[in-house]
Design an enzyme around this catalytic site. Structure first.
Site, short mmCIF file in Angstrom:
data_model
loop_
_atom_site.label_atom_id
_atom_site.label_comp_id
_atom_site.label_asym_id
_atom_site.label_seq_id
_atom_site.Cartn_x
_atom_site.Cartn_y
_atom_site.Cartn_z
N ASP A 1 71.48 -101.16 26.49
CA ASP A 1 71.15 -99.74 26.51
C ASP A 1 71.18 -99.21 25.09
OD1 ASP A 1 70.34 -97.61 28.05
OD2 ASP A 1 72.08 -97.69 29.37
N HIS B 1 64.94 -94.39 21.24
CA HIS B 1 66.07 -94.15 22.14
C HIS B 1 66.57 -95.42 22.81
CE1 HIS B 1 65.97 -89.67 22.13
NE2 HIS B 1 64.76 -89.90 21.68
#
Length: 491
Positions: free
Chosen positions: A366, A158
């Site tokens: 991110d 992730h």
């Protein structure tokens, strides 16, 4: 079709999956409900060694079994606070300056992965497929293979996967990547992340990368792919509209007294670019005096990993910056930055997004950033806000209707805010429609179903000569009482 076994560091409770849970919980719970299966991982509790050594706690919700274990204090400190969040998290987010490496923490990380694998083996059936999530579980498949498990095992990362020049700062980097190659399918958020992994395989692992994301390394064949996690945009839109008349929204609108609203929501983490964001907002007030008293930044930053010193420092820095900027630009009836270090229910956040004119999402790095996608989905189609988004968020490749910025350029972010605040409604609608089309094309269901389709297509491993198979019976040596004599003990 066999059951789905989801493995993650933390397991969302049945209540959380129906309420305030985020994208991962919603996505995997949907898949589990469809096929039946098990969600296995840490309960979030630190427990005694006696409790840790007991079997997993099982809770049933329809066809889904929630199986959780507690960690001892030593395991929590070494596996979770230590190697996972003091080594892997900063390095994978390109912050080597904040990383530390301790051999005992790395040993604890591997020990807990082996211990978790041993706990899961007893719950497995021959045709189960196993889907592990995120950086806490890089060696998990290797540990399962050591137990004799031949089931299909997939992994999804992730967070970003760093370039080889960054990754090799972790001393056991080759050991980690070798462990990672024990998975059958590795999923990444972006093409850049997949390319970084492939680059490491070719440069440092003496492996090969073939078309279609097929990799050969460390005597293993595996597949890699890009699977962009999403949201269910129409559900979010309905939720945001349904709650826009609730009292918390009315209170916010009344307190703004007609001012423009910029919304930011992040975990309190150094990867989110929070200090840089505050300074960009300060640039707006300095360079555009007409906005002083006419625009407010609401930053919601729930605390996270409060017992890790690096996170204590970022909280102190952010509180200092908010106080300094507010001291400079506040009036008797105006506070430029409202900084809230607390949690809010997800439905409240969606309705607050709908009220704002700008979503300000500027991480330094991110994996994807679902807040950016949620912000877009929550907007009023007739009068949508504008998303100002970091080029280093994985979502930037999809949300091309956003104003894309470099979070290291405070003046550039300031200029994007100026443009967003003055943008006419027809341009805002056009950008919103572009972003919504992208969200609907790759929603959370597409992410989940595409990944699982590819994992199910992986050829099954051949059983070991001694008869080991995917039920968890294992290939490890057995003592007379039937327990593996090399099984890891909880510490």
């Amino acid at each position: 079709m066999g059951r789905l076994i989801v493995v993650s560091n933390r397991v969302a409770t049945p209540t959380e999956t129906k309420g305030s849970a985020g994208g991962l919980a919603v996505g995997v719970f949907g898949a589990l409900k469809d096929t039946g299966g098990v969600w296995f991982g840490w309960s979030g509790d630190v427990v005694s060694e006696t409790v840790a050594n007991a079997g997993p706690t099982l809770e049933q919700d329809g066809a889904v079994t929630f199986a959780t274990v507690g960690l001892t204090r030593k395991d929590y400190d070494q596996y979770y606070r230590g190697f996972s969040n003091a080594t892997l998290w900063p390095v994978f987010h390109y912050r080597n300056d904040l990383a530390r490496y301790e051999r005992d923490e790395y040993a604890g990380y591997r020990r807990v992965n082996a211990w978790l694998a041993h706990k899961l083996v007893k719950l497995l059936q021959p045709d189960d497929i196993i889907w592990a999530h995120d950086y806490h579980l890089l060696p998990f498949a290797e540990a399962l293979r050591a137990e004799g498990v031949t089931n299909r095992i997939g992994f999804f990362l992730h967070i970003p996967f760093p370039s080889p020049q960054i990754l090799i700062n972790i001393p056991p980097h080759e050991e980690l990547v070798k462990s990672l190659c024990c998975y059958d399918l590795i999923g990444f958020q972006t093409d850049t992340d997949q390319l970084a992994f492939h680059d490491y395989i070719e440069r440092h692992a003496r492996g090969t990368v073939k078309p279609g994301g097929n990799v050969e390394a460390f005597g293993r064949k595996l597949r890699t792919g890009v699977y962009r996690i999403g949201v269910f945009p129409d559900e979010i839109a309905e939720q945001a509209k349904r709650y826009e008349s609730r009292q918390h929204v009315m209170d916010l609108k009344q307190s703004l007294e007609g001012r423009k609203l910029i919304m930011s929501v992040d975990r309190l983490d150094y990867s989110k670019g929070l200090v840089e964001r505050f300074r960009a907002f300060e640039q707006l007030l300095e360079r555009s005096p007409e906005w002083r008293g006419n625009v407010t930044l609401v930053q919601i930053a729930p605390p996270t990993r409060a017992d890790v010193s690096t996170y204590q420092h970022i909280r102190q820095d952010l509180e200092y910056e908010a106080g300094r900027i507010n001291g400079r630009y506040s009036g008797l009836d105006y506070t430029p930055i409202r900084y809230l270090n607390q949690r809010y229910d997800r439905w409240k956040l969606m309705s607050l997004f709908r009220e704002s004119q700008i979503g300000f999402v500027t991480p330094l790095h991110d994996g994807m950033n679902l807040v950016a996608k949620e912000y877009v989905a929550a907007q009023n189609p007739d009068d949508p806000g504008v998303l100002v988004l970091s080029m280093f968020a994985g979502a930037a490749a999809e949300l091309t209707g956003s104003l894309i910025v470099n979070p290291h350029d405070s003046v550039g972010m300031c200029e994007a805010l100026q443009r967003a605040l003055s943008m006419p409604v027809d341009e805002r609608q056009r950008r919103y429609e572009m972003n919504m089309a992208a969200l609907r094309k790759n929603d959370l269901g597409v992410w989940r179903d595409t990944y699982l389709r590819d994992l199910r297509a992986v050829p099954l491993m051949k059983a070991a000569p001694n008869g080991a198979h995917g039920t968890g019976a294992g290939a490890s040596r057995k003592t007379q009482d039937g327990a593996p004599d090399d099984a890891p003990a909880a510490s």
